[in-house]
Scaffold this active site. Sequence first.
Site, PDB file in Angstrom:
ATOM      1  N   ALA A  65     -11.743   6.744   5.563  1.00  0.00           N
ATOM      2  CA  ALA A  65     -12.933   6.502   4.741  1.00  0.00           C
ATOM      3  C   ALA A  65     -12.504   5.761   3.487  1.00  0.00           C
ATOM      4  CB  ALA A  65     -13.569   7.835   4.375  1.00  0.00           C
ATOM      5  N   GLY A 108     -10.599   9.001   8.579  1.00  0.00           N
ATOM      6  CA  GLY A 108     -11.771   8.577   9.350  1.00  0.00           C
ATOM      7  C   GLY A 108     -11.434   7.532  10.409  1.00  0.00           C
ATOM      8  N   GLU A 131      -5.912  13.505   4.696  1.00  0.00           N
ATOM      9  CA  GLU A 131      -6.889  13.911   3.674  1.00  0.00           C
ATOM     10  C   GLU A 131      -6.318  14.945   2.710  1.00  0.00           C
ATOM     11  OE1 GLU A 131      -7.579  13.578   6.907  1.00  0.00           O
ATOM     12  OE2 GLU A 131      -9.503  12.540   7.156  1.00  0.00           O
TER      13      GLU A 131
HETATM   14  N1  CAA Z   1      -9.803   3.590   1.066  1.00  0.00           N
HETATM   15  C1  CAA Z   1      -9.875   2.551   0.210  1.00  0.00           C
HETATM   16  N2  CAA Z   1      -8.907   1.610   0.088  1.00  0.00           N
HETATM   17  C2  CAA Z   1      -7.822   1.734   0.883  1.00  0.00           C
HETATM   18  C3  CAA Z   1      -7.673   2.791   1.796  1.00  0.00           C
HETATM   19  C4  CAA Z   1      -8.729   3.745   1.890  1.00  0.00           C
HETATM   20  N3  CAA Z   1      -8.701   4.767   2.768  1.00  0.00           N
HETATM   21  N4  CAA Z   1      -6.480   2.662   2.426  1.00  0.00           N
HETATM   22  C5  CAA Z   1      -5.909   1.550   1.925  1.00  0.00           C
HETATM   23  N5  CAA Z   1      -6.714   0.974   1.003  1.00  0.00           N
HETATM   24  C6  CAA Z   1      -6.472  -0.222   0.187  1.00  0.00           C
HETATM   25  C7  CAA Z   1      -5.460   0.027  -0.921  1.00  0.00           C
HETATM   26  O1  CAA Z   1      -6.084   0.628  -2.024  1.00  0.00           O
HETATM   27  C8  CAA Z   1      -4.960  -1.362  -1.180  1.00  0.00           C
HETATM   28  O2  CAA Z   1      -5.923  -2.046  -1.946  1.00  0.00           O
HETATM   29  P1  CAA Z   1      -5.463  -2.900  -3.253  1.00  0.00           P
HETATM   30  O3  CAA Z   1      -4.620  -3.999  -2.673  1.00  0.00           O
HETATM   31  O4  CAA Z   1      -6.761  -3.367  -3.815  1.00  0.00           O
HETATM   32  O5  CAA Z   1      -4.687  -1.971  -4.120  1.00  0.00           O
HETATM   33  C9  CAA Z   1      -4.955  -1.999   0.207  1.00  0.00           C
HETATM   34  O6  CAA Z   1      -5.853  -1.223   1.003  1.00  0.00           O
HETATM   35  C10 CAA Z   1      -3.600  -1.982   0.874  1.00  0.00           C
HETATM   36  O7  CAA Z   1      -3.137  -0.625   0.853  1.00  0.00           O
HETATM   37  P2  CAA Z   1      -1.666  -0.184   0.320  1.00  0.00           P
HETATM   38  O8  CAA Z   1      -1.210  -1.127  -0.742  1.00  0.00           O
HETATM   39  O9  CAA Z   1      -1.730   1.247  -0.024  1.00  0.00           O
HETATM   40  O10 CAA Z   1      -0.821  -0.450   1.654  1.00  0.00           O
HETATM   41  P3  CAA Z   1       0.542   0.258   2.084  1.00  0.00           P
HETATM   42  O11 CAA Z   1       1.009  -0.519   3.273  1.00  0.00           O
HETATM   43  O12 CAA Z   1       1.444   0.423   0.925  1.00  0.00           O
HETATM   44  O13 CAA Z   1       0.117   1.748   2.532  1.00  0.00           O
HETATM   45  C11 CAA Z   1      -1.265   3.381   3.692  1.00  0.00           C
HETATM   46  C12 CAA Z   1      -0.674   1.931   3.687  1.00  0.00           C
HETATM   47  C13 CAA Z   1      -0.150   4.391   3.895  1.00  0.00           C
HETATM   48  C14 CAA Z   1      -2.218   3.419   4.872  1.00  0.00           C
HETATM   49  C15 CAA Z   1      -1.991   3.661   2.352  1.00  0.00           C
HETATM   50  O14 CAA Z   1      -2.887   2.582   2.087  1.00  0.00           O
HETATM   51  C16 CAA Z   1      -2.818   4.919   2.352  1.00  0.00           C
HETATM   52  O15 CAA Z   1      -2.246   5.993   2.236  1.00  0.00           O
HETATM   53  N6  CAA Z   1      -4.149   4.802   2.448  1.00  0.00           N
HETATM   54  C17 CAA Z   1      -5.049   5.945   2.358  1.00  0.00           C
HETATM   55  C18 CAA Z   1      -5.082   6.743   3.676  1.00  0.00           C
HETATM   56  C19 CAA Z   1      -5.990   7.942   3.547  1.00  0.00           C
HETATM   57  O16 CAA Z   1      -5.794   8.819   2.717  1.00  0.00           O
HETATM   58  N7  CAA Z   1      -7.012   8.016   4.429  1.00  0.00           N
HETATM   59  C20 CAA Z   1      -7.945   9.129   4.452  1.00  0.00           C
HETATM   60  C21 CAA Z   1      -9.207   8.780   3.690  1.00  0.00           C
HETATM   61  S1  CAA Z   1     -10.309  10.146   3.506  1.00  0.00           S
HETATM   62  C22 CAA Z   1     -11.154  10.248   4.990  1.00  0.00           C
HETATM   63  O17 CAA Z   1     -10.956   9.455   5.879  1.00  0.00           O
HETATM   64  C23 CAA Z   1     -12.164  11.374   5.089  1.00  0.00           C
HETATM   65  C24 CAA Z   1     -12.799  11.557   6.421  1.00  0.00           C
HETATM   66  O18 CAA Z   1     -12.361  12.371   7.211  1.00  0.00           O
HETATM   67  C25 CAA Z   1     -14.000  10.830   6.803  1.00  0.00           C
END
Ligand code: CAA
Length: 257
Positions: A65, A108, A131
């Site tokens: 998400a 998500g 999460e």
């Molecule tokens: N939401 C919003 N933006 C996100 C995102 C997310 N879930 N995941 C990645 N992005 C964005 C980053 O903020 C970044 O944007 P900027 O360049 O503007 O800073 C861009 O995508 C690239 O991401 P990273 O620089 O972090 O890339 P990375 O290769 O270093 O890391 C990753 C990759 C490990 C996937 C890391 O991006 C990450 O941990 N993302 C979040 C994953 C997460 O926590 N997902 C769960 C969300 S909550 C949910 O899904 C609830 C549900 O059950 C419905």
Amino acid sequence: MSYETILVETQERVGMIRLNRPKALNALNNTLLKELMNALEAFDADDAIGAMVITGNEKAFAAGADIKEMAEASAVEMLKSDFIPTFDRIRGIKKPVIAAVSGWALGGGSELALSCDMIVASETAKFGQPEINIGVIPGAGGTQRLAKAVGKALAMEMVLNNRTLSAAEAQAHGVVNRVVPVERYLDEALELAAQIAARASIAVQLGKEAVNQAFETFLTDGLAEERRAFTFLFATEDQKEGMAAFVDKRDPEWMGQ
Ligand code: CAA
């Protein structure tokens, strides 16, 4: 129909939807989720389409998400939001949906892949429910579908301690149908979808419903539902054609009725 966050195309009887927010690793915001479900429902209503594929890009299927969109939300705002209910619409899709997953399928994104009927993964696919890292738990079916798919012990580790699954581990646990080199995952998913789309469509629809019953009901109800669907298929032209073709030693010609 033109979309902002997804790309949609058809290849003969297969409808393909590509999640297209690459700069955000295909994070699922409200717009993307609504567009995705609208596109799935449009393909579902189109008689020319027999199966669908959802994909992202090589680096990310979807990283969950959109955290930026929901970071400031209150509980009441989340309760009123359409975000999680929109996920439920995928359960209403009658035709098979295959996820073609490469790279990150997190939160998500993992829940979306698990909501599909089958998953074809590239060798780089990584599935996880991170999460807990941001102080919440999966909210779109992750705890339920994941536990059914991988069992309690591993699901606990994934939900409580951000344990991720490599593509090979996901295959070993029955989460994905097959793992192929990254250059092949989309073609492989499209081929699988094309094969299913060429089959007797009513039997495919009822087969999907019946298998899903196994995860949503007790055995007695599931068996009753399967028996009803099996019996009903004897009212279709495709059953007559399929069995006659077998007896005549020829390929069947499916009519979808
Ligand atoms: N939401 C919003 N933006 C996100 C995102 C997310 N879930 N995941 C990645 N992005 C964005 C980053 O903020 C970044 O944007 P900027 O360049 O503007 O800073 C861009 O995508 C690239 O991401 P990273 O620089 O972090 O890339 P990375 O290769 O270093 O890391 C990753 C990759 C490990 C996937 C890391 O991006 C990450 O941990 N993302 C979040 C994953 C997460 O926590 N997902 C769960 C969300 S909550 C949910 O899904 C609830 C549900 O059950 C419905």
